[in-house]
Motif scaffolding. Structure first.
Motif, PDB file in Angstrom:
ATOM      1  N   UNK A 145     -15.275 -60.769  39.702  1.00 25.07           N
ATOM      2  CA  UNK A 145     -16.276 -61.097  38.689  1.00 25.07           C
ATOM      3  C   UNK A 145     -17.575 -61.562  39.334  1.00 25.07           C
ATOM      4  N   UNK A 146     -17.463 -62.441  40.329  1.00 25.32           N
ATOM      5  CA  UNK A 146     -18.664 -62.954  40.997  1.00 25.32           C
ATOM      6  C   UNK A 146     -19.463 -61.830  41.647  1.00 25.32           C
ATOM      7  N   UNK A 147     -18.762 -60.900  42.271  1.00 29.00           N
ATOM      8  CA  UNK A 147     -19.439 -59.806  42.957  1.00 29.00           C
ATOM      9  C   UNK A 147     -20.102 -58.843  41.978  1.00 29.00           C
ATOM     10  N   UNK A 165      -9.182 -65.393  33.696  1.00 22.97           N
ATOM     11  CA  UNK A 165     -10.542 -65.921  33.809  1.00 22.97           C
ATOM     12  C   UNK A 165     -11.514 -64.840  34.257  1.00 22.97           C
ATOM     13  N   UNK A 166     -11.369 -63.667  33.683  1.00 28.23           N
ATOM     14  CA  UNK A 166     -12.243 -62.543  34.028  1.00 28.23           C
ATOM     15  C   UNK A 166     -12.404 -61.696  32.783  1.00 28.23           C
ATOM     16  N   UNK A 167     -13.531 -61.060  32.667  1.00 28.19           N
ATOM     17  CA  UNK A 167     -13.741 -60.246  31.480  1.00 28.19           C
ATOM     18  C   UNK A 167     -14.845 -59.242  31.690  1.00 28.19           C
ATOM     19  N   UNK A 168     -15.309 -58.668  30.580  1.00 28.04           N
ATOM     20  CA  UNK A 168     -16.275 -57.595  30.661  1.00 28.04           C
ATOM     21  C   UNK A 168     -17.691 -57.984  30.307  1.00 28.04           C
ATOM     22  N   UNK A 169     -17.964 -59.251  30.008  1.00 29.44           N
ATOM     23  CA  UNK A 169     -19.336 -59.664  29.743  1.00 29.44           C
ATOM     24  C   UNK A 169     -20.140 -59.656  31.044  1.00 29.44           C
ATOM     25  N   UNK A 212      -9.011 -57.012  34.626  1.00 28.92           N
ATOM     26  CA  UNK A 212      -9.663 -56.420  35.794  1.00 28.92           C
ATOM     27  C   UNK A 212     -10.248 -55.052  35.465  1.00 28.92           C
ATOM     28  N   UNK A 213      -9.573 -54.290  34.619  1.00 36.17           N
ATOM     29  CA  UNK A 213     -10.086 -52.975  34.237  1.00 36.17           C
ATOM     30  C   UNK A 213     -11.430 -53.101  33.522  1.00 36.17           C
ATOM     31  N   UNK A 214     -11.539 -54.101  32.633  1.00 33.98           N
ATOM     32  CA  UNK A 214     -12.801 -54.325  31.931  1.00 33.98           C
ATOM     33  C   UNK A 214     -13.902 -54.714  32.910  1.00 33.98           C
ATOM     34  N   UNK A 215     -13.564 -55.571  33.872  1.00 29.67           N
ATOM     35  CA  UNK A 215     -14.556 -55.997  34.860  1.00 29.67           C
ATOM     36  C   UNK A 215     -15.022 -54.817  35.717  1.00 29.67           C
TER      37      UNK A 215
END
Length: 276
Positions: free
Chosen positions: A44-46, A72-76, A100-103
């Motif tokens: 997410x950070x990257x 704690x990860x998403x697609x926004x 993870x797929x959304x990210x």
């Protein structure tokens, strides 16, 4: 007379051995989950920019808060970048899903939009070409998005919207509102879409706030009520520092009771300099 023999009671050593085995398994599962969380957070950070560009009289700030459950990860996402002609590109969006797929899908959109924006100055064309590229990937996901292009010299802001929530604005002279710009379908739904372009001049001191629906919608708040709530907040902080305003908006997001991701992108603009 035969008597049934009772099963032998487990010894203290047996119980201790079993407990150690279960404890070791639990520790391994915790470590594996923690590794997954750390990997997801690093991904997410990257995917999000480490810094955002600013100009004299134009400052940007952004905040992101992940969904409350899952990894704690998403697609926004949000983005801000310089374009070859010196303009500022800004984007914010929301991919379906919180994994993870959304990210990863979000990262593809962000990279595609940056590349396309460098070759055309029309925000509607940027959105349309990004949509066609996403459609060619045959993904089952879709995303809402807003893309803005700001000329720092003329202060002309042009924008296009793909199914995304409206933005909120306020100026130092007491005016405020929610953008009512026409938009098109979310990215990844149908090919060959048209995205209308809206135009606005940022010639008065104030702030423009882009956000995702996790900021304004929750179990106890509708989107319209949430937008009005943020409008009032931005109106009372129209001349605040961009970083401070971004913090205030993200804090307000926590009051919705949402379980979704939340992203905020603030553009703080001073009055345009006069001629000479």
């Amino acid at each position: 007379m035969n008597r049934r023999r009772t099963p032998r009671s487990a010894s203290a050593e047996d119980l201790l051995s079993t407990l150690q085995h279960l404890t070791a398994r639990a520790r391994q599962e915790v470590q594996l989950h923690q590794a997954r969380v750390e990997l997801a957070q690093a991904l997410q950070r990257d995917m999000l920019p480490a810094t955002l560009p600013s100009f004299p009289g134009l400052r940007t700030a952004a905040r992101y808060a992940p969904a409350r459950d899952g990894l704690d990860i998403g697609g926004d996402w949000y983005d801000g970048f310089l374009l070859p002609d010196g303009a500022l590109g800004l984007a914010i969006g929301d991919v379906q899903g919180h994994d993870v797929e959304a990210a990863a899908f979000m990262g593809q959109i962000r990279i595609a939009m940056r590349a396309i924006a460098s070759s055309t100055s029309d925000p509607g064309e940027v959105m349309g070409r990004t949509n066609d590229l996403i459609m060619s990937m045959n993904s089952t996901l879709f995303a809402t998005c807003s893309f803005l292009r700001l000329d720092p010299r003329s202060r002309e802001l042009r924008s296009a919207r793909a199914g995304h929530v409206a933005s909120v604005w306020a100026t130092a002279d007491g005016h405020s509102g929610v953008t009512a710009d026409a938009g098109g379908l979310p990215l990844g739904i149908e090919p060959h879409q048209h995205y209308p372009v809206a135009r606005r001049d940022l010639d008065v001191t104030g702030s423009l706030v882009l956000l995702t629906d996790g900021v304004i919608e929750g179990p106890s708040l509708t989107i319209d009520d949430g937008l009005d709530r943020i409008r009032r907040l931005v109106s009372s902080h129209a001349t605040a520092d961009a970083e401070d305003l971004a913090d205030q908006v993200l804090k307000a997001a926590a009051l919705t009771g949402h379980e979704d991701d939340a992203a905020v992108l603030v553009l703080r603009h001073d009055a345009a300099a006069g001629p000479g």
